[in-house]
Structures are given as C-alpha cells and as structure tokens.
Write a protein that holds these residues in place. Structure first.
Motif: not given
Length: 612
Positions: A7-15
């Motif tokens: 999808g769009p390149l992203s960084i996630a931390d939990g929610q």
C-alpha cells in the motif's frame, strides 16, 4: 515497529501509522523492502532513485540517502543497523513481524501446505487483508512502479484468484460476486477474473448478465488486442448458451500460487537433481468406460414445473415401510426430464443424509451404460448408505435399472427416460410422471430468465409467437434464446420469422450438435427399429395430427389395425406420440415438422450418424 509496503509505504507502531512523504529516502526504503533479507545491488538502488538520469555523484548521493533514512529510523525508534551495508550493496533484514510483505508470503505458503479448503481460504483472506490500498502510492520512483509494482501486484492477484476459486468450489457464488466485479474491472487484462465473474453470475441464475459480461470481455479483447477470448472462456460461453449444468466447481490445488521470485541480482539456488523433477500427482480415479457420477446441482435458469417438482419431491421423501421410493420421469426428447430430475434432487438433498448422486445411463453417442458398468461405479445395492438418493438419467431399458435399485429403507431412485418403463413400475411399484410441454406462461418465464425482462416485455407478442414456434419445448426455447443472446440487436420478431421459414431445422446451434432439435430427434429415431422409425415419419406426414390404429393401418396399406396399434403404442412409449386408446394418437406439431422434413429426405429416418 513494523514496515508496511503493501500500500502506501508507511511505518506502524501498534495502531499508529505514519505514511512517509515522497522523497529519495522513501524510494530507497521501498527498493530495499521489496527484496527483504537480500543483498540489493548498488546499481539497482541507483536506478530506483534516478532511473536512467543518474548524476555524476550518484554513488555519494546514495550514501547520503542511506544516512537520511537512518535518521528517519531513529526518529521512530528503529535500530541503526536496520540497514546493513554489505559488499556490493545494502541489505534490510525483515521477518513476518516487521514487514507485511514477508507476512503475506508466509501466509500464502502456509495456505498451499494445508489440505483443508476452509483453512486455506482463511489463510489467503488473512494474507489479502494486509494490502492497504494503491501499492507504493507515495513512492516517486518510476523504475519501482515500472518493474516492482507489477511483480508484487501479480503475487496478490494469484492469491485473490485462488481464494475466489475456493469460494466458487464451496458454492459461495453470491458472496464472492462483489469481489469479482471489482477485480475484473480493476484488472481487465487478468482474464481469469472475468471467467470467475461470468461463472459466478451463471451459477446464481443470472444467465443474461453472465453472457453480457462475456460479450463485453470479447469486444474489449478484439478492439484492444485483436484476439479472441481464451479456450476456457470460450468453453464457458458455450455452456451458458446451452444452459448446461456446470457441475460442482473445482478449485485446482496445483501451482496456482508459485513461490516468490528469486532474490534480485542473485542467481537462484539450484535444487537437488531429484527436486527438479515435478512430483507425480496421482491421476483421479475414473469410472470405467467414462461412466461417472456427479452431485445434483441447481439447474441454471430453471423455470416452471413447480407442480411436477412438488409431486416428485413428495413421493421421494415420504416414508414407505420397507421399500425405497421410486419415480420414473418420462416424456418426449427435449421436454426437460433431466433438468426436472436434477433440480428436484438438489432441492431435497438434505432429506437424504446418505448422499445424492446422478448417473448418466447413456453415453454421448447414444449407446447405453450397462448395469454391470453402473455397478462398478455405484457398488452393490446392499453396500450403499441408507437414506440416499440416486438419479439414473436417460435410461434406455428396464434391464439397466433393475440391478441398481437400492435395498436400504428410506432410500429413493429417480429414473428419467423417454420410455414409460411400465414393466419396471409394474414389478417394483412407484410413480410414473409423464412430462408435457411448457404452459405458455412457463415458456415466457424461461425467456425472461435468459433474455431479461426488458427485452421480452418490449416485444411481448413476438415472444409469445417465438414460444409457440418452439412448441413450448424447453430445449427449443433455450436454443432460440441462445441465438438471441449471441445477437443482442436482433429483434425477437425477426428471429421468430426466420425460424418459421424452416422448422425445426433452424432450431440448432452450429457449434454444438447436442443443442439441435433435429439431432435430438434423429437420435431418438436411431434408438428405434427401422420399421418404427418409418411409421413415425408416415404418421407425422399425415394431414391429420390425431390418428387411430385403423387409420394408420389404412395409410400403411398393409397389416391389421391391431398390428398398427402395437406400433403406435411403441412410438408412444418412446415419447414420440401422445395419448392413445381409447382416444386417437397425437403427434406434437414440432415432431410433425421433423417427420415431414424426414419424408422429403429418403433414408433420413434410418440414419445412424447423429448423436443420441
């Protein structure tokens, strides 16, 4: 902390999810994540950042991008060694917990390894849920969009295709329709989605929509590529035109989801010699001489026959002490005996926990399946489960049936035959259900279900005339409807006028000899003794549609009335005449048209080259 590439390149931390802004470091991260745990060559990274317009200081600029990317990582608490500098390039370690692409491939691999369809589908659905919108929408690299996005998208489409195959095989055609509409429109070049969509529409009774979708695909391929649909789609089109029962959908387990491609800039490791030979998959066990059973499934666009179906269902499911229920459905060729039997069997299958099966008793060339051949498929009657339902379709003689009748109490048998099989009923009891032609309202409903209500109601009188020309025979109506489906601009009135010029010869589809009234009737005559076939032609050519035995004897010019009446009885038993003593014998007008045509072509009634 995890990276989301699907999808769009992203960084996630939990929610909490941070979508990265388009930049050189974002393109660099995308190039590394697209090949996790792999040494990504410097040259590849340079192309990802600048394509073919690399500056003279490109290598130094690449190192600067790596430093900037590490600063971004530090901002989100990602370790500095998340990017490893190695000889020849860079590597980014990742696992299923830190990168959605790794998790996706892991779930797909697990789905291939399971033997349970529900579990496989669950795994695939979980994998597909990881995709979160347009792939790399915030990545500006032209090279990645040109080379990597199609490759990764193909992995998703393979998984989606497989999931839809499983749902179709499970009979969840309505549930999967929305997904297939979207997939077919979003990926028009992926022909399999169009095929699945057409199949799902057809299996849910939306025959007109299924055919319209096929024509849309065919037109697009012709206009854009100058090619025809593939063989699989063409076979599906033919089934729709014929109104075929597709049988249970089959989800092919073999090689639909290949492993991900080899690592970039590395030669793929060669497997051991033994592993290079594909495993030998045992061929499915086939019944001898092409004799096989199928499960009763809903008949596409089945209309009418409500009272008939209700009476048969009631007889089959009623409790009878010590004896299996037994029903014979007889009638003229093309009258809809098989469709009624299979549709009714599907409707009441839950009343038979021992299972429901349909066994064709005649081969495509018209030759009978022997009782011994059928027993090899079904097993002896005493070995079968109690409360089971068996449909014996297109029986030619009582000798085929007697050894197959079940012994278990609570079981039931439906026999379809052009013959009345009175001797079988006399010795084993049961109900004989003789089908007649459709009522006019039933014919109209069949046309509406195939052509669509708007088209039929716009030419209401012409539709009624067409049904009359077809003799209200279900087979004839389906053939006429198929012709109109393949010619969406053809008026119903024009089709009816064209058919009327040469009945019943024009009630045929050129690409399938089974969808031909002349061939079906010729096949029925081929099953008769030559003397009976000759009398059929003479009776049909008579100026009157209703004749007694004495009148037939007079027209034949030899033999007593009793002999002529015996011949007429045999023709009536074969489904080619109606009524009989004490009233006159009658021949349906469509059969009379064929008989008159045969009379003009000497020897036609004795030919044996048409399929039965």
């Amino acid at each position: 902390m995890r990276f989301q590439l699907l999808g769009p390149l992203s960084i996630a931390d939990g929610q909490n999810v941070v979508v990265l802004q388009p930049s050189k470091p974002t393109s660099l991260l995308a190039a590394l994540l697209a090949h996790p745990n792999t040494v990504v060559a410097t040259g590849y990274l340079l192309r990802a950042l600048w394509d073919d317009e690399q500056p003279a200081t490109a290598r130094a600029a690449l190192q600067t991008c790596v430093l900037r990317l590490r600063r971004i990582f530090a901002k989100y608490g990602i370790a500095n060694n998340a990017i490893e500098a190695v000889p020849g390039g860079y590597r980014m370690p990742a696992d299923s917990a830190t990168l959605d692409l790794v998790r996706f491939r892991e779930l797909v691999r697990e789905s291939r390894e399971t033997q349970d369809s529900e579990t496989e589908l669950y795994k695939l659905k979980e994998a597909l849920a990881l995709w979160q919108g347009p792939l790399l929408a915030n990545v500006s690299s032209q090279m990645l969009h040109r080379d990597e996005v199609p490759r990764l998208t193909e992995e998703r489409l393979r998984a989606l295709e497989r999931a839809c195959d499983i749902e179709l095989a499970m009979g969840r055609c309505r549930q999967v329709l929305v997904e297939l509409w979207e997939a077919a429109r979003t990926h028009p070049g992926h022909e399999r989605f169009s095929e699945q969509l057409i199949e799902a529409l057809y299996r849910t009774g939306r025959q007109a929509e299924a055919f319209a979708e096929y024509r849309r695909v065919k037109m697009r391929l012709k206009e854009e590529l100058g090619v025809d649909p593939g063989p699989s789609l063409q076979r599906l089109e033919l089934s729709i035109l014929r109104g075929d029962d597709l049988g249970p959908a089959v989800a092919d387990q073999m090689a639909l989801l290949p492993p991900p491609p080899p690592a970039l800039d590395q030669a793929p490791a060669l497997p051991p010699a033994a592993a290079q030979v594909p495993p030998q998959v045992p061929a499915p066990v086939q019944a001898p001489a092409a004799v096989r059973t199928v499960r009763p499934t809903p008949v596409s666009c089945f209309t009418g026959r409500e009272a008939d179906s209700e009476a048969i269902a009631e007889r089959l499911t009623c409790e009878q002490a010590g004896t299996p229920a037994f029903v014979v459905i007889s009638g003229a060729p093309g009258i809809g005996k098989s469709a009624l039997a299979v549709q009714t069997a599907h409707r009441i299958k839950d009343a038979f926990p021992g299972g429901s099966l349909v066994l064709p008793m005649a081969r495509p060339d018209g030759t009978p399946v022997t009782a011994d051949e059928a027993l090899e498929v079904l097993g002896p009657p005493e070995s079968r489960a109690s409360r089971s339902l068996l449909v014996l379709d297109d029986v030619l003689s009582t000798d085929q049936v007697r050894p197959l009748l079940p012994a278990a109490e609570g079981s039931a048998v439906v026999v379809t035959s052009r013959r009345g099989l009175a001797g079988l009923v006399a010795t084993h009891g049961g109900l004989v259900h003789r089908l007649g032609t459709f009522e006019p309202e039933e014919s109209r409903r069949l046309l509406v279900s195939t052509l669509g209500r708007r088209r039929v109601e716009s030419e209401s009188e012409a539709a009624d005339e067409l049904a009359s020309l077809c003799g209200h025979f279900p087979l004839s109506l389906r053939i006429a409807a198929a012709r109109l489906l393949t010619r969406p601009t053809l008026r119903i009135a024009d089709c009816a006028a064209w058919l009327a010029e040469d009945l019943p010869a024009r009630l045929a589809l050129a690409d399938d000899p089974r969808m031909s009234v002349p061939n079906i009737l010729q096949g029925a005559l081929n099953r008769l003794e030559p003397r009976l076939a000759e009398v059929f032609v003479r009776v049909g050519s008579h100026e009157r549609a209703a004749l007694t035995g004495a009148e037939v004897a007079g027209s034949l010019g030899s033999g007593p009335p009793a002999e002529a009446e015996e011949i007429l009885e045999q023709l009536a038993d074969a489904g080619l005449l109606e009524e009989g003593p004490p009233g006159p014998y009658r021949m349906h007008e469509l059969l009379r048209c064929y008989a008159r045509r045969a009379a003009r072509e000497p020897g036609r009634a004795q030919r044996a080259d048409a399929p039965g």
